[in-house]
Design a protein around this motif. Sequence first.
Motif, short mmCIF file in Angstrom:
data_model
loop_
_atom_site.label_atom_id
_atom_site.label_comp_id
_atom_site.label_asym_id
_atom_site.label_seq_id
_atom_site.Cartn_x
_atom_site.Cartn_y
_atom_site.Cartn_z
N SER A 171 39.71 121.69 26.51
CA SER A 171 38.14 121.62 26.92
C SER A 171 37.27 121.01 25.99
N PRO A 172 36.13 120.13 26.05
CA PRO A 172 35.81 119.64 27.51
C PRO A 172 36.66 118.80 28.03
N CYS A 173 36.60 118.90 29.44
CA CYS A 173 37.29 118.03 30.30
C CYS A 173 37.22 116.80 29.97
N ARG A 174 35.90 116.22 29.99
CA ARG A 174 35.53 114.84 29.83
C ARG A 174 36.18 114.10 28.71
N LYS A 175 36.52 114.93 27.62
CA LYS A 175 37.03 114.37 26.69
C LYS A 175 38.52 114.52 26.23
N HIS A 176 39.06 115.08 27.37
CA HIS A 176 40.28 115.49 27.54
C HIS A 176 40.78 114.76 28.82
N LEU A 177 40.44 113.68 29.28
CA LEU A 177 40.90 113.24 30.63
C LEU A 177 42.41 113.19 31.12
N GLN A 178 43.15 112.84 30.16
CA GLN A 178 44.41 112.79 30.78
C GLN A 178 45.09 114.18 30.86
N GLU A 179 44.68 115.05 30.07
CA GLU A 179 45.35 116.35 29.98
C GLU A 179 44.59 117.06 31.11
N PHE A 180 43.36 116.78 31.69
CA PHE A 180 42.90 117.47 32.74
C PHE A 180 43.66 116.68 34.05
N ILE A 181 44.02 115.52 34.11
CA ILE A 181 44.82 114.87 35.08
C ILE A 181 46.05 115.47 35.38
N ASP A 182 46.84 115.67 34.18
CA ASP A 182 48.14 116.42 34.18
C ASP A 182 48.01 117.94 34.66
N PHE A 183 47.08 118.27 34.14
CA PHE A 183 46.85 119.91 34.90
C PHE A 183 46.65 119.92 36.26
N ALA A 184 45.56 119.19 36.85
CA ALA A 184 45.20 119.01 38.06
C ALA A 184 46.55 118.53 38.88
N ALA A 185 47.17 117.84 38.49
CA ALA A 185 48.52 117.30 39.32
C ALA A 185 49.38 118.39 39.37
N GLY A 186 49.72 119.22 38.36
CA GLY A 186 50.58 120.15 38.30
C GLY A 186 50.19 121.57 39.05
N ALA A 187 48.78 121.73 39.12
CA ALA A 187 48.29 122.90 39.77
C ALA A 187 47.96 122.62 41.28
N SER A 188 48.26 121.33 41.93
CA SER A 188 47.78 120.85 43.11
C SER A 188 49.27 121.50 44.00
N ARG A 189 48.72 121.62 45.22
CA ARG A 189 49.60 121.81 46.53
C ARG A 189 49.79 120.72 47.26
N ALA A 190 51.22 120.26 47.59
CA ALA A 190 51.42 119.31 48.59
C ALA A 190 50.74 119.74 49.85
N PRO A 191 50.03 118.81 50.68
CA PRO A 191 49.43 118.98 52.05
C PRO A 191 50.51 118.78 53.14
N ILE A 192 50.46 119.38 54.27
CA ILE A 192 51.20 119.11 55.23
C ILE A 192 50.15 118.86 56.56
N GLY A 193 50.26 117.70 57.04
CA GLY A 193 49.52 117.12 58.22
C GLY A 193 48.05 117.10 57.96
N PHE A 194 47.59 116.13 57.36
CA PHE A 194 46.24 115.84 56.87
C PHE A 194 45.71 115.20 58.19
N TYR A 195 44.59 115.94 58.73
CA TYR A 195 44.07 115.19 60.03
C TYR A 195 42.63 114.91 59.38
N GLN A 196 42.30 113.64 60.08
CA GLN A 196 41.11 112.96 59.76
C GLN A 196 40.48 112.51 61.19
N ALA A 197 39.04 113.01 61.49
CA ALA A 197 38.42 112.71 62.75
C ALA A 197 38.22 111.13 62.55
N TYR A 198 37.62 110.81 61.53
CA TYR A 198 37.04 109.49 61.60
C TYR A 198 37.87 108.70 60.20
#
Length: 282
Positions: A233-260
């Motif tokens: 931290s802070p995130c804004r000064k460590h952007l790539q590290e935050f991107i890498d963390f967020a990508a690693g902590a995310s879950r894959a969606p199944i069936g993304f529905y969009q009304a519009y």
Amino acid sequence: MGQSHFTLSFPLRSPVDANVLAEQLPAMMPDLFEANDKIGRVHYSRFTFLSARSLLFLGDFDGEFDHLVTDLAKLSGPVFDAILRHVVDPPPMPVAINANAFANWTKAHLLEAVNIYTAYPEVSAKEIKALARAAEVDGGGELHPFLVILPIKSYLHFVTVQLILRARGKGTTKDLDSVGTPHFAQFVPLEDNQIGFFTVYDGSFDKYIADFTKNIGQVFDLIFRFTKSPPPSPCRKHLQEFIDFAAGASRAPIGFYQAYPGLSVQDIHALIADSKPQSVSG
């Protein structure tokens, strides 16, 4: 008819059941999407696996959850029958003829969001679709769900994070408005002292995260004090590290529905503005 969000947790019997559902669910999504279209009150929905023992179903919708889940049971019962065969203590099946029992079961398995954000709270899914048709606007944008799971160090810290998020409710809304690309967003307390941050956003992942850290990074800086193995931290000064963390902590969606499909936040704001009566001067 206000907007709301649901996160519904299906407790799975075993990792084997999770593997079976991971194979079966994608093929069932067209039936669920058709039901959502018929109901007309769902903005977005998606499934994801929290773990090998827990399947989440998330949705952003208009109106009351009881009415929505009853309609889902009647119109897409086979989808939920297939899921419930792998769930601990399921309600009676088939759910299409046991809709009330299914609604009661789901209410007992809802996870309450700490806060709910929407970029356009004054309009329903039906109204947005009607405005787009009238203006002959076809969505050409790129939308994605973001499903990040934050593991909190302890139960005490888990409670503390929820208190922080509740205290920052209006500030978080203002920050997300400043980002300009999230459609809906929620912080949701989950099992095993985890916090889910769930959004639907416009554009590419890297650009979203870059804009995000500029406007709401300070919220995550606070949460990361209580998170296991956080990025610097802070995130804004460590952007790539935050991107890498967020990508690693995310879950894959199944069936993304969009009304519009493809309509960006800015597209929707423009449609709303154009639909309002213009004042006449002089």
